[in-house]
Design a protein around this motif. Structure first.
Motif, PDB file in Angstrom:
ATOM      1  N   ILE A 110       0.854  -1.190   0.000  1.00 46.30           N
ATOM      2  CA  ILE A 110       0.000   0.000   0.000  1.00 46.30           C
ATOM      3  C   ILE A 110       0.891   1.242   0.000  1.00 46.30           C
ATOM      4  CG2 ILE A 110      -1.919   1.155   1.152  1.00 46.30           C
ATOM      5  CD1 ILE A 110      -2.548  -1.760   0.448  1.00 46.30           C
ATOM      6  N   ARG A 111       0.499   2.259  -0.782  1.00 41.26           N
ATOM      7  CA  ARG A 111       1.268   3.505  -0.813  1.00 41.26           C
ATOM      8  C   ARG A 111       0.480   4.628  -0.148  1.00 41.26           C
ATOM      9  NH1 ARG A 111       1.513   7.786  -4.139  1.00 41.26           N
ATOM     10  NH2 ARG A 111       0.166   6.799  -5.716  1.00 41.26           N
ATOM     11  N   ILE A 112       1.189   5.447   0.620  1.00 40.74           N
ATOM     12  CA  ILE A 112       0.583   6.611   1.263  1.00 40.74           C
ATOM     13  C   ILE A 112       0.761   7.817   0.336  1.00 40.74           C
ATOM     14  CG2 ILE A 112       0.601   8.108   3.298  1.00 40.74           C
ATOM     15  CD1 ILE A 112       1.911   5.785   4.821  1.00 40.74           C
ATOM     16  N   PRO A 113      -0.316   8.475  -0.069  1.00 37.73           N
ATOM     17  CA  PRO A 113      -0.177   9.653  -0.939  1.00 37.73           C
ATOM     18  C   PRO A 113       0.680  10.746  -0.294  1.00 37.73           C
ATOM     19  CG  PRO A 113      -2.450   8.888  -0.900  1.00 37.73           C
ATOM     20  CD  PRO A 113      -1.725   8.125   0.165  1.00 37.73           C
ATOM     21  N   ASP A 114       1.294  11.555  -1.131  1.00 41.56           N
ATOM     22  CA  ASP A 114       2.200  12.606  -0.651  1.00 41.56           C
ATOM     23  C   ASP A 114       1.502  13.614   0.254  1.00 41.56           C
ATOM     24  OD1 ASP A 114       4.165  11.417  -2.127  1.00 41.56           O
ATOM     25  OD2 ASP A 114       4.074  12.834  -3.797  1.00 41.56           O
ATOM     26  N   ASN A 115       0.207  13.838   0.021  1.00 39.66           N
ATOM     27  CA  ASN A 115      -0.476  14.917   0.735  1.00 39.66           C
ATOM     28  C   ASN A 115      -1.153  14.472   2.029  1.00 39.66           C
ATOM     29  OD1 ASN A 115      -2.433  13.374  -0.439  1.00 39.66           O
ATOM     30  ND2 ASN A 115      -3.613  15.088  -1.288  1.00 39.66           N
ATOM     31  N   VAL A 116      -0.939  13.231   2.462  1.00 38.38           N
ATOM     32  CA  VAL A 116      -1.544  12.773   3.719  1.00 38.38           C
ATOM     33  C   VAL A 116      -0.762  13.374   4.883  1.00 38.38           C
ATOM     34  CG1 VAL A 116      -2.001  10.779   5.198  1.00 38.38           C
ATOM     35  CG2 VAL A 116      -2.457  10.649   2.740  1.00 38.38           C
ATOM     36  N   PRO A 117      -1.437  14.085   5.778  1.00 38.45           N
ATOM     37  CA  PRO A 117      -0.722  14.703   6.904  1.00 38.45           C
ATOM     38  C   PRO A 117      -0.255  13.655   7.908  1.00 38.45           C
ATOM     39  CG  PRO A 117      -3.082  15.053   7.120  1.00 38.45           C
ATOM     40  CD  PRO A 117      -2.874  14.429   5.776  1.00 38.45           C
ATOM     41  N   ALA A 118       0.787  14.011   8.644  1.00 40.79           N
ATOM     42  CA  ALA A 118       1.284  13.113   9.684  1.00 40.79           C
ATOM     43  C   ALA A 118       0.180  12.870  10.699  1.00 40.79           C
ATOM     44  CB  ALA A 118       2.512  13.718  10.345  1.00 40.79           C
ATOM     45  N   GLY A 119       0.157  11.654  11.227  1.00 42.94           N
ATOM     46  CA  GLY A 119      -0.860  11.317  12.212  1.00 42.94           C
ATOM     47  C   GLY A 119      -0.980   9.815  12.391  1.00 42.94           C
ATOM     48  N   VAL A 120      -1.892   9.427  13.269  1.00 36.71           N
ATOM     49  CA  VAL A 120      -2.150   8.011  13.541  1.00 36.71           C
ATOM     50  C   VAL A 120      -3.578   7.714  13.108  1.00 36.71           C
ATOM     51  CG1 VAL A 120      -2.281   6.220  15.298  1.00 36.71           C
ATOM     52  CG2 VAL A 120      -0.524   7.998  15.466  1.00 36.71           C
ATOM     53  N   TYR A 121      -3.741   6.687  12.271  1.00 39.14           N
ATOM     54  CA  TYR A 121      -5.035   6.405  11.660  1.00 39.14           C
ATOM     55  C   TYR A 121      -5.402   4.925  11.820  1.00 39.14           C
ATOM     56  CZ  TYR A 121      -3.773  10.756   9.272  1.00 39.14           C
ATOM     57  OH  TYR A 121      -3.378  12.050   8.988  1.00 39.14           O
ATOM     58  N   ASN A 122      -6.714   4.679  11.877  1.00 39.25           N
ATOM     59  CA  ASN A 122      -7.222   3.309  11.806  1.00 39.25           C
ATOM     60  C   ASN A 122      -7.744   3.075  10.394  1.00 39.25           C
ATOM     61  OD1 ASN A 122      -8.012   3.942  14.994  1.00 39.25           O
ATOM     62  ND2 ASN A 122      -7.289   1.857  14.593  1.00 39.25           N
TER      63      ASN A 122
END
Length: 320
Positions: A286-298
């Motif tokens: 899975i790739r995280i898009p460049d514009n996803v802000p730092a954080g913790v997600y479910n």
């Protein structure tokens, strides 16, 4: 002397002469390329193999209660004889072991080893399905339990298989929950053994299969079949961590990935899809898009044909 007496005397002398000319005929020498003892050490002594010089076989009868997987024989040869093969442990199911003996007289003999397991039979397994209901096991299902008169508490001796219409066998494997074990209970008349922590292999294809169980030389096949199918996929409960723009992997050691359509997180109340770069039955990248802000997600995973599956583990995204 009378002529009759002289005739009798001459006959006796002739017979005595013939007898004195006879040579003593010795029986032919027997070859000494022989195994004269074949013994198998066990907990309370030794098992003696039965050596048949007529058909050149060595038969070893192994009672089931010794729970042997191999025999480690001690072999005694005739004086001056030598053995071609090394003396090594032999699997109790082996049917190909031979011993070649060369005698001091240069004769040779070849013996074939026959191991007869004296197990309590027949092997009987409890039916998983019935005449009217076919049990379904998902591909990767990891809580398979089997019951029968196994007569052993050693789970490694019980081998279970799913057999396809082409007669190909697919071994049930160890569950990710732990190593297989055996529990015993007392039935109405006999002890019942339950084998647990088995898994349907993640590589098997959907279809109808027969259940087969083997314990050394004993085999049992269930009367009613089992259906194997794609069950609700699972993702292992493990946290993941990556930077925006990077990729990470998720895996399953249980029910396999199938028709993996979407992997998403919620950012500021909005669903954000994370591209699935590739996936197999057991692993997805899975790739995280460049514009996803730092954080913790479910995250939430979506497989076609099933409702979205909310994940209780967390994905930690670090700033790019």
């Amino acid at each position: 002397m009378s002529p009759k007496f002289l005739h009798t005397l001459s006959v006796l002398l002739l017979l005595a002469g013939i007898s004195s000319c006879k040579k003593t005929v010795e029986p032919p020498a027997q070859p000494n390329s022989k195994i004269i003892e074949y013994k198998v050490p066990v907990a309370d002594g030794e098992i003696s193999g039965v050596i048949d010089e007529g058909d050149k076989t060595i038969t070893v009868y192994v009672p089931f209660y010794y729970q042997l997987d191999v025999i480690d024989p001690k072999i005694k040869l005739a004086d001056g004889a030598s053995l071609k093969e090394k003396i090594v442990p032999v699997d109790v199911l082996d049917e190909k072991t031979i011993y070649t003996v060369t005698g001091a007289d240069k004769s040779t003999s070849t013996y074939r080893l026959i191991i007869k397991l004296q197990q309590l039979g027949p092997l009987v397994i409890e039916e998983i399905s019935t005449a009217t209901t076919t049990t379904k096991w998902g591909i990767g299902f990891y809580n398979v339990r089997l019951r029968g008169n196994f007569n052993t508490n050693d789970a490694t001796k019980v081998k279970a298989f799913l057999v396809g219409s082409d007669n190909k066998e697919y071994a049930l494997v160890n569950s990710p929950n732990g190593a297989p074990g055996i529990q015993t209970t007392m039935g109405a008349t006999d002890k019942i053994y339950a084998l647990f922590y088995l898994q349907v292999p993640q590589t098997i294809e959907p279809g109808i299969y027969k259940l087969k169980v083997k314990i050394q030389s004993l085999t049992a096949v269930a009367k009613y079949p089992i259906e194997v199918f794609y069950d609700t996929p699972q993702i292992n409960y493990v946290g993941a961590e990556a930077r925006a723009g990077e990729s990470f992997n998720v895996i399953t050691t249980g029910p396999v990935f199938y028709n993996f359509k979407e992997f998403s997180i919620t950012v500021n109340g909005q669903k954000v899809s994370l591209p699935i770069e590739s996936y197999t039955r057991t692993k997805a990248t899975i790739r995280i898009p460049d514009n996803v802000p730092a954080g913790v997600y479910n995250p939430t995973a979506t497989f076609e044909g099933w409702a979205p599956i909310f994940q209780y583990w967390t994905l930690t995204v670090k700033a790019k």
